[in-house]
Scaffold this active site. Structure first.
Site, PDB file in Angstrom:
ATOM      1  N   GLY A 196       0.785  -1.234   0.000  1.00 32.68           N
ATOM      2  CA  GLY A 196       0.000   0.000   0.000  1.00 32.68           C
ATOM      3  C   GLY A 196       0.819   1.288   0.000  1.00 32.68           C
ATOM      4  O   GLY A 196       0.390   2.305  -0.537  1.00 32.68           O
ATOM      5  N   ASP A 208       1.331   3.377   4.759  1.00 32.44           N
ATOM      6  CA  ASP A 208       0.190   4.084   4.189  1.00 32.44           C
ATOM      7  C   ASP A 208      -0.787   4.539   5.277  1.00 32.44           C
ATOM      8  O   ASP A 208      -1.147   5.701   5.350  1.00 32.44           O
ATOM      9  CB  ASP A 208      -0.525   3.218   3.125  1.00 32.44           C
ATOM     10  CG  ASP A 208      -0.815   1.796   3.602  1.00 32.44           C
ATOM     11  OD1 ASP A 208      -0.555   1.478   4.785  1.00 32.44           O
ATOM     12  OD2 ASP A 208      -1.313   1.009   2.782  1.00 32.44           O
ATOM     13  N   ASP A 234      -3.947   1.631  11.583  1.00 33.70           N
ATOM     14  CA  ASP A 234      -5.320   1.374  12.024  1.00 33.70           C
ATOM     15  C   ASP A 234      -5.244   0.870  13.465  1.00 33.70           C
ATOM     16  O   ASP A 234      -5.054   1.654  14.385  1.00 33.70           O
ATOM     17  CB  ASP A 234      -5.916   0.353  11.052  1.00 33.70           C
ATOM     18  CG  ASP A 234      -7.371   0.073  11.291  1.00 33.70           C
ATOM     19  OD1 ASP A 234      -8.051   0.950  11.839  1.00 33.70           O
ATOM     20  OD2 ASP A 234      -7.834  -1.021  10.928  1.00 33.70           O
ATOM     21  N   LYS A 243      -5.614   6.439  11.885  1.00 34.79           N
ATOM     22  CA  LYS A 243      -6.969   6.283  12.443  1.00 34.79           C
ATOM     23  C   LYS A 243      -6.848   5.972  13.931  1.00 34.79           C
ATOM     24  O   LYS A 243      -7.031   4.842  14.351  1.00 34.79           O
ATOM     25  CB  LYS A 243      -7.697   5.127  11.745  1.00 34.79           C
ATOM     26  CG  LYS A 243      -8.157   5.423  10.346  1.00 34.79           C
ATOM     27  CD  LYS A 243      -9.230   4.447   9.875  1.00 34.79           C
ATOM     28  CE  LYS A 243      -8.635   3.194   9.321  1.00 34.79           C
ATOM     29  NZ  LYS A 243      -9.620   2.410   8.507  1.00 34.79           N
ATOM     30  N   PHE A 265     -13.307   3.339   6.287  1.00 32.68           N
ATOM     31  CA  PHE A 265     -12.409   2.571   5.442  1.00 32.68           C
ATOM     32  C   PHE A 265     -12.183   3.363   4.161  1.00 32.68           C
ATOM     33  O   PHE A 265     -13.129   3.724   3.466  1.00 32.68           O
ATOM     34  CB  PHE A 265     -12.981   1.192   5.126  1.00 32.68           C
ATOM     35  CG  PHE A 265     -11.934   0.262   4.601  1.00 32.68           C
ATOM     36  CD1 PHE A 265     -11.139  -0.464   5.474  1.00 32.68           C
ATOM     37  CD2 PHE A 265     -11.706   0.152   3.231  1.00 32.68           C
ATOM     38  CE1 PHE A 265     -10.135  -1.298   4.996  1.00 32.68           C
ATOM     39  CE2 PHE A 265     -10.708  -0.681   2.748  1.00 32.68           C
ATOM     40  CZ  PHE A 265      -9.928  -1.401   3.633  1.00 32.68           C
ATOM     41  N   ASP A 267      -6.017  -0.253  -0.797  1.00 31.59           N
ATOM     42  CA  ASP A 267      -6.942  -1.133  -1.512  1.00 31.59           C
ATOM     43  C   ASP A 267      -8.080  -1.620  -0.637  1.00 31.59           C
ATOM     44  O   ASP A 267      -8.029  -1.580   0.597  1.00 31.59           O
ATOM     45  CB  ASP A 267      -6.194  -2.372  -2.012  1.00 31.59           C
ATOM     46  CG  ASP A 267      -5.818  -3.306  -0.862  1.00 31.59           C
ATOM     47  OD1 ASP A 267      -5.171  -2.825   0.096  1.00 31.59           O
ATOM     48  OD2 ASP A 267      -6.194  -4.484  -0.899  1.00 31.59           O
ATOM     49  N   ARG A 295      -6.399   0.671  -5.796  1.00 31.37           N
ATOM     50  CA  ARG A 295      -5.084   1.231  -5.488  1.00 31.37           C
ATOM     51  C   ARG A 295      -4.691   2.319  -6.497  1.00 31.37           C
ATOM     52  O   ARG A 295      -3.894   3.198  -6.200  1.00 31.37           O
ATOM     53  CB  ARG A 295      -4.003   0.138  -5.544  1.00 31.37           C
ATOM     54  CG  ARG A 295      -4.043  -0.861  -4.418  1.00 31.37           C
ATOM     55  CD  ARG A 295      -2.745  -1.651  -4.401  1.00 31.37           C
ATOM     56  NE  ARG A 295      -2.838  -2.915  -3.697  1.00 31.37           N
ATOM     57  CZ  ARG A 295      -2.649  -3.065  -2.395  1.00 31.37           C
ATOM     58  NH1 ARG A 295      -2.394  -2.026  -1.634  1.00 31.37           N
ATOM     59  NH2 ARG A 295      -2.722  -4.257  -1.846  1.00 31.37           N
TER      60      ARG A 295
END
Ligand code: IMP
Ligand code: MG
Length: 179
Positions: free
Chosen positions: A43, A98, A101, A129, A150, A157, A163
Site C-alpha cells: 500500500g 500508508d 489502524d 486512524k 475505510f 486497496d 489502489r
C-alpha cells in the site's frame, strides 16, 4: 467516480500539498544524517514514490513484506515474508506506511527492527486512524488524521482494488455488501 465509492475525502492536490510539507519537515530534521526509508509493501509504494521526490536529503530505500497471523481477537505475531536487503544497524530509519489502524503491524515490526540496533527509528504514516488503535504505536510524522472510515485509493486497496485512484475516497456500501 467509481460506482462503489461514496465521496472523495482528499483530492490529488490536497495529498500533494501535504506530502510536500512532510518532505520539507523530514529534509530539515534529517539534514545531517543518512536516511533509510523502509517501506511496507504494497500500500505504501505510491506514498513513497511521491514523498522521495520531495526530499532534499539522500535516502536509501528498502522494502519489507509482512503479514499478521493469528485471529482478530488474538492478533499474534508478525511474520516477515520478505526481509530487508540491507542491514540497518547504526542507521537512521523511517518506516513508511500508508495507514495505521489498530497498530499491530507497526507495533510488531518496530519491535523486530529495534533488535537490529538502528541509530534511530521513526514512523511516517500518510493516514492515521487513532480511534481504532489497540497498541501503543503512534506515528512520529503523519499526513492526515482521519475518523473510523475505510478508505481506498492512492495505493490503498479494498481486496486489491482501487489502489490506482489518484485521490482518497470512502466506500459507498457496507464492506460486507461488496463481497
Ligand atoms: P493495523 O494498523 O495493523 O490494523 O493495519 C494497518 C494495515 O491495514 C494498513 O497497512 C492497511 O494495509 C490496512 N488498512 C487499515 N485501514 C485501512 C483502510 O481504511 N483502507 C485500506 N487499508 C487499510
Ligand atoms: Mg498495508
Amino acid at each position: 467516480m467509481h460506482d462503489d465509492l461514496d465521496e472523495i475525502l482528499f483530492t490529488e492536490e490536497e495529498i500533494r500539498a501535504k506530502i510536500n510539507e512532510l518532505g520539507k519537515q523530514l529534509s530539515r530534521e534529517y539534514r545531517d544524517h543518512d536516511l533509510v526509508l523502509i517501506v511496507i509493501l504494497r500500500g505504501a509504494v505510491v506514498f513513497l514514490a511521491d514523498l522521495t521526490r520531495t526530499l532534499e536529503v539522500n535516502a536509501m530505500i528498502d522494502f519489507i513484506v509482512v503479514t499478521r497471523y493469528g485471529y482478530a481477537d488474538r492478533p499474534g505475531q508478525l511474520k516477515i515474508l520478505k526481509d530487508l536487503d540491507y542491514p540497518i544497524e547504526g542507521k537512521h530509519i523511517i518506516i513508511i506506511e500508508d495507514i495505521i489502524d489498530e497498530g499491530y503491524t507497526l507495533y510488531h515490526l518496530k519491535e523486530a527492527l529495534l533488535l537490529r540496533k538502528p541509530a534511530s527509528l521513526k514512523i511516517c504514516a500518510l493516514f492515521d486512524k487513532p480511534a481504532r488503535r489497540k497498541t501503543s504505536v503512534r506515528p512520529d510524522y503523519v499526513g492526515f488524521t482521519i475518523p473510523e472510515k475505510f478508505i481506498v485509493g492512492y495505493g490503498l486497496d479494498y481486496k486489491q482494488r482501487f489502489r490506482n485512484l489518484p485521490y482518497i475516497a470512502s466506500l459507498k456500501q457496507n464492506l460486507d455488501l461488496l463481497e
